[in-house]
Scaffold this active site. Structure first.
Site, PDB file in Angstrom:
ATOM      1  N   ASP A   5      15.261  63.641  24.660  1.00 55.65           N
ATOM      2  CA  ASP A   5      16.142  62.822  25.495  1.00 55.65           C
ATOM      3  C   ASP A   5      16.383  63.483  26.857  1.00 55.65           C
ATOM      4  O   ASP A   5      16.883  62.830  27.780  1.00 55.65           O
ATOM      5  CB  ASP A   5      17.509  62.661  24.811  1.00 55.65           C
ATOM      6  CG  ASP A   5      17.734  61.258  24.271  1.00 55.65           C
ATOM      7  OD1 ASP A   5      17.107  60.320  24.779  1.00 55.65           O
ATOM      8  OD2 ASP A   5      18.559  61.118  23.355  1.00 55.65           O
ATOM      9  N   LYS A  35      13.548  52.118  18.341  1.00 59.37           N
ATOM     10  CA  LYS A  35      12.767  53.356  18.452  1.00 59.37           C
ATOM     11  C   LYS A  35      11.853  53.510  17.228  1.00 59.37           C
ATOM     12  O   LYS A  35      10.685  53.886  17.361  1.00 59.37           O
ATOM     13  CB  LYS A  35      13.707  54.563  18.566  1.00 59.37           C
ATOM     14  CG  LYS A  35      14.359  54.657  19.930  1.00 59.37           C
ATOM     15  CD  LYS A  35      15.553  55.586  19.980  1.00 59.37           C
ATOM     16  CE  LYS A  35      16.304  55.386  21.297  1.00 59.37           C
ATOM     17  NZ  LYS A  35      17.628  55.985  21.358  1.00 59.37           N
ATOM     18  N   GLN A  54      21.732  59.859  18.741  1.00 60.46           N
ATOM     19  CA  GLN A  54      22.113  58.625  19.438  1.00 60.46           C
ATOM     20  C   GLN A  54      23.561  58.714  19.913  1.00 60.46           C
ATOM     21  O   GLN A  54      24.450  59.113  19.165  1.00 60.46           O
ATOM     22  CB  GLN A  54      21.912  57.423  18.491  1.00 60.46           C
ATOM     23  CG  GLN A  54      22.133  56.065  19.145  1.00 60.46           C
ATOM     24  CD  GLN A  54      21.116  55.747  20.234  1.00 60.46           C
ATOM     25  OE1 GLN A  54      19.960  56.122  20.155  1.00 60.46           O
ATOM     26  NE2 GLN A  54      21.552  55.053  21.261  1.00 60.46           N
TER      27      GLN A  54
HETATM   28  N1  GUN Z   1      22.773  55.801  24.115  1.00 60.34           N
HETATM   29  C1  GUN Z   1      22.444  54.981  25.160  1.00 60.34           C
HETATM   30  N2  GUN Z   1      21.304  55.389  25.741  1.00 60.34           N
HETATM   31  C2  GUN Z   1      20.890  56.480  25.062  1.00 60.34           C
HETATM   32  C3  GUN Z   1      19.758  57.343  25.188  1.00 60.34           C
HETATM   33  O1  GUN Z   1      18.903  57.196  26.063  1.00 60.34           O
HETATM   34  N3  GUN Z   1      19.690  58.345  24.269  1.00 60.34           N
HETATM   35  C4  GUN Z   1      20.616  58.553  23.310  1.00 60.34           C
HETATM   36  N4  GUN Z   1      20.470  59.575  22.484  1.00 60.34           N
HETATM   37  N5  GUN Z   1      21.677  57.776  23.170  1.00 60.34           N
HETATM   38  C5  GUN Z   1      21.808  56.725  24.039  1.00 60.34           C
END
Ligand code: GUN
Length: 293
Positions: free
Chosen positions: A119, A52, A96
């Protein structure tokens, strides 16, 4: 068979985002800022968050990372969330997942201000999505919609079968594809661990979305001829074919299924690259206050 090239679509969308941000900066604006909160040392989470940050750099978006130790208390984590909620310099942020056991994940996701929840995991965004109101759509489902759209795949009236019901992928994608919209307007069946005759149900699918987290689960005999197959899985397996000694495979047995499908996403290079790009798009929407005025 048409290979859905997520890597190329992601590259195109990233260059569109980069051009838009460059124009903002030319106009004296700062451009969008995405923050990420990473708890603990889980290697997969570190990889995702690293990806990211790199994507932000690629498009000229500001990114910041808040790293917290594995044994962080819920109070310390909510303090960071409150800080980010109130920081006018941050347009959107993510926490995350997964989080360590001492932390109540639901409580944390509800603490994020909906306007900064890029998200799309906050109940307010999830509810707005279900009601077809403007909302941040979770990144992976949003990426899948964009692949369907950019490849002009018909969804209206189609039988769509989703394997998996996670809050991150299966459940939101099932809601999105049943909405009265394009992509959408499909007849959606969601299959999960208690589903009977899953194989038979998968075989009815015109569009099969596989997000169950089981390596090469979907075999050729489970897929109807000319189905559209979207593989969300990603697994690292030992391999003698590569220098690194491992390769990435999906939830779909690609060699078999690609012979029957009309469209299919590869792993890697299918859905994966679209997820991060979708997060960038949501952050751009946050900066422009498109969802919450
Ligand atoms: N863990 C796995 N996929 C994601 C996601 O799309 N967002 C977040 N915050 N954590 C994740």
């Amino acid at each position: 068979m048409i290979l859905i090239d997520g890597k190329e679509i992601a590259r195109q969308i990233k260059s569109e985002i980069a051009a838009e941000i460059a124009e903002m900066i030319d106009n004296g604006e700062t451009g969008p800022h995405l923050a990420a909160v990473l708890v603990g040392d889980d290697p997969a989470s570190q990889t995702y968050v690293g990806g990211k940050e790199k994507a932000c750099r690629d498009v000229g978006m500001i990114s910041s990372l808040y790293k917290l130790p594995e044994n962080v208390s819920e109070k310390e984590l909510t303090d960071v969330i409150d800080y980010l909620n109130n920081d006018d310099q941050v347009d959107g942020f993510i926490v995350q997942l997964p989080l360590p056991g001492q932390i109540d994940e639901k409580k944390i996701l509800q603490r994020i201000h909906p306007a900064k929840d890029v998200d799309g995991f906050h109940p307010q965004n999830y509810g707005r999505m279900a009601l077809n109101l403007p909302a941040y759509i979770p990144a992976t489902p949003y990426g899948i919609l964009q692949l369907i759209e950019r490849y002009k795949i018909e969804t209206s009236g189609k039988n769509c079968v989703v394997l998996g019901r996670s809050h991150i992928v299966g459940s939101p994608v099932s809601i999105l594809l049943s909405r009265k919209a394009y992509p959408g307007n499909a007849t959606v069946t969601v299959c999960h661990s208690s589903t009977k005759d899953l194989k038979e149900k998968a075989k009815q699918a015109d569009i099969l979305i596989v997000a169950m987290g089981q390596k090469e689960f979907v075999t050729g005999d489970m897929v109807k001829k000319d189905a559209v197959v979207i593989d969300v899985g990603i697994h690292r397996v030992p391999s003698e074919k590569t220098k690194s000694g491992f390769e990435l495979v999906g939830d779909v047995k690609f060699d078999e299924v690609s012979k029957k499908a009309s469209f299919i996403t590869p792993v890697p290079g299918g859905v994966g690259p679209m997820t991060i790009v979708s997060l960038l798009l949501n952050t751009l929407k946050a900066y422009k206050k498109e969802i919450y005025k």
